[in-house]
Each structure stands twice: as structure tokens, then as C-alpha cells.
Design an enzyme around this catalytic site. Sequence first.
Site, PDB file in Angstrom:
ATOM      1  N   GLU A 116       0.829  -1.209   0.000  1.00 17.75           N
ATOM      2  CA  GLU A 116       0.000   0.000   0.000  1.00 17.75           C
ATOM      3  C   GLU A 116       0.859   1.253   0.000  1.00 17.75           C
ATOM      4  O   GLU A 116       1.992   1.256   0.484  1.00 17.75           O
ATOM      5  CB  GLU A 116      -0.956   0.015   1.191  1.00 17.75           C
ATOM      6  CG  GLU A 116      -0.302   0.243   2.534  1.00 17.75           C
ATOM      7  CD  GLU A 116      -1.312   0.439   3.639  1.00 17.75           C
ATOM      8  OE1 GLU A 116      -2.027   1.459   3.627  1.00 17.75           O
ATOM      9  OE2 GLU A 116      -1.386  -0.433   4.517  1.00 17.75           O
ATOM     10  N   ARG A 127      -2.588  11.084   7.191  1.00 17.63           N
ATOM     11  CA  ARG A 127      -2.442  10.388   5.908  1.00 17.63           C
ATOM     12  C   ARG A 127      -3.700  10.454   5.055  1.00 17.63           C
ATOM     13  O   ARG A 127      -3.631  10.255   3.855  1.00 17.63           O
ATOM     14  CB  ARG A 127      -2.062   8.923   6.143  1.00 17.63           C
ATOM     15  CG  ARG A 127      -0.662   8.752   6.678  1.00 17.63           C
ATOM     16  CD  ARG A 127      -0.332   7.305   6.973  1.00 17.63           C
ATOM     17  NE  ARG A 127      -0.350   6.496   5.773  1.00 17.63           N
ATOM     18  CZ  ARG A 127      -0.659   5.208   5.741  1.00 17.63           C
ATOM     19  NH1 ARG A 127      -0.994   4.578   6.847  1.00 17.63           N
ATOM     20  NH2 ARG A 127      -0.626   4.542   4.614  1.00 17.63           N
ATOM     21  N   ARG A 131      -5.513   5.766  -0.980  1.00 14.22           N
ATOM     22  CA  ARG A 131      -4.374   4.862  -1.123  1.00 14.22           C
ATOM     23  C   ARG A 131      -4.335   4.280  -2.531  1.00 14.22           C
ATOM     24  O   ARG A 131      -5.352   4.161  -3.204  1.00 14.22           O
ATOM     25  CB  ARG A 131      -4.465   3.665  -0.158  1.00 14.22           C
ATOM     26  CG  ARG A 131      -4.607   4.002   1.301  1.00 14.22           C
ATOM     27  CD  ARG A 131      -3.297   4.440   1.929  1.00 14.22           C
ATOM     28  NE  ARG A 131      -3.437   4.592   3.357  1.00 14.22           N
ATOM     29  CZ  ARG A 131      -3.912   5.668   3.959  1.00 14.22           C
ATOM     30  NH1 ARG A 131      -4.306   6.711   3.253  1.00 14.22           N
ATOM     31  NH2 ARG A 131      -3.992   5.731   5.263  1.00 14.22           N
ATOM     32  N   HIS A 146     -10.504   4.778   2.119  1.00 19.49           N
ATOM     33  CA  HIS A 146      -9.776   3.937   3.083  1.00 19.49           C
ATOM     34  C   HIS A 146     -10.263   2.503   3.067  1.00 19.49           C
ATOM     35  O   HIS A 146     -10.681   1.941   4.080  1.00 19.49           O
ATOM     36  CB  HIS A 146      -9.859   4.523   4.501  1.00 19.49           C
ATOM     37  CG  HIS A 146      -8.759   4.023   5.386  1.00 19.49           C
ATOM     38  ND1 HIS A 146      -8.962   3.068   6.356  1.00 19.49           N
ATOM     39  CD2 HIS A 146      -7.440   4.326   5.424  1.00 19.49           C
ATOM     40  CE1 HIS A 146      -7.818   2.822   6.960  1.00 19.49           C
ATOM     41  NE2 HIS A 146      -6.870   3.572   6.420  1.00 19.49           N
TER      42      HIS A 146
END
Length: 157
Positions: A116, A127, A131, A146
Amino acid sequence: MRDTTRRPLLLALLVVSALLAVWLVARAADTGPTGGTDATQRHTASASASASPSVSGTDPVSGLPWIAESALPREARDTLALIAAGGPFPYPRNDNQTFQNREGLLPQERRGYYKEFTVETPGEDDRGPRRIVTGAGGEKYWTEDHYDSFERIREGT
């Protein structure tokens, strides 16, 4: 009379149970984690399928919708460039680390198959939720929520 009717019923129930157990084991073997060669062949086949110009539809390997690289946010395209360059990554303790696919939304693979990478989210002080997940076969997936959902990235489009 009662014993003679019970025995065939118990035998039939035993046979049906055994057949069901064999079917369940065979099905689990077909859908369970796979090793490198089979997974690589599947992902190589999907990579050749991804060469078509269309970006709509569903990836036949993962069952996930396609998203064109050009449709990703700029930050995601920047992360793809960092991945191609081998880093450096903005969150070295988290990026390029094993993604465990606990949600089960990506194709089932052996542990360590997926990695990831954080995609910066403007306005977030951590963050954030975005991703990119890569597979050892070269495939790449995008999530902006997420890991609640994924799309397969069609690179070069």
C-alpha cells in the site's frame, strides 16, 4: 420395520454429507490463496486485457470497475510516479508495506502479495483516506475511502 427404514435414510444422509464435504473442500481450493505462478499468469492475462482503449467496464480478474489513470486526482498520479521511481515515499513507515486485504475486496492472494501507498489528501492533517495498492503481478488499485471500495487502475489511459 422401523430399523429397516432408518438404515437406508442414515446411509443416504451419510453419502450426501460426504459429497457436500468434498464439494466444499474443492470449492475452497479453487478460491483460496494462490502462489506466484498462477497469480502471475492471471494478472498477466488481465494486463493484456487492459491494453484495450476502453476504460469503462469491469476488470475480469478482480471484478472491480476500471478507472483511467488520467481520471485519478493529481496526487494519485504523483504517487504512481513515486512507485515507478521506487520512492522516496512521504510516509516511509507506512508506504510500500504489506497490505493485508482484510476487507477481502481485492483478489485473494498470499500474504505479502499486496503493498500500500499513501495518496496525499489536500486539507488532511494526517495520511487521509486515499491509497494506491499494488500487486506483485503489476496490477494497481485505487481507493479514496480507506479500503471501503476499490477500482482497478488502467495505466497509460
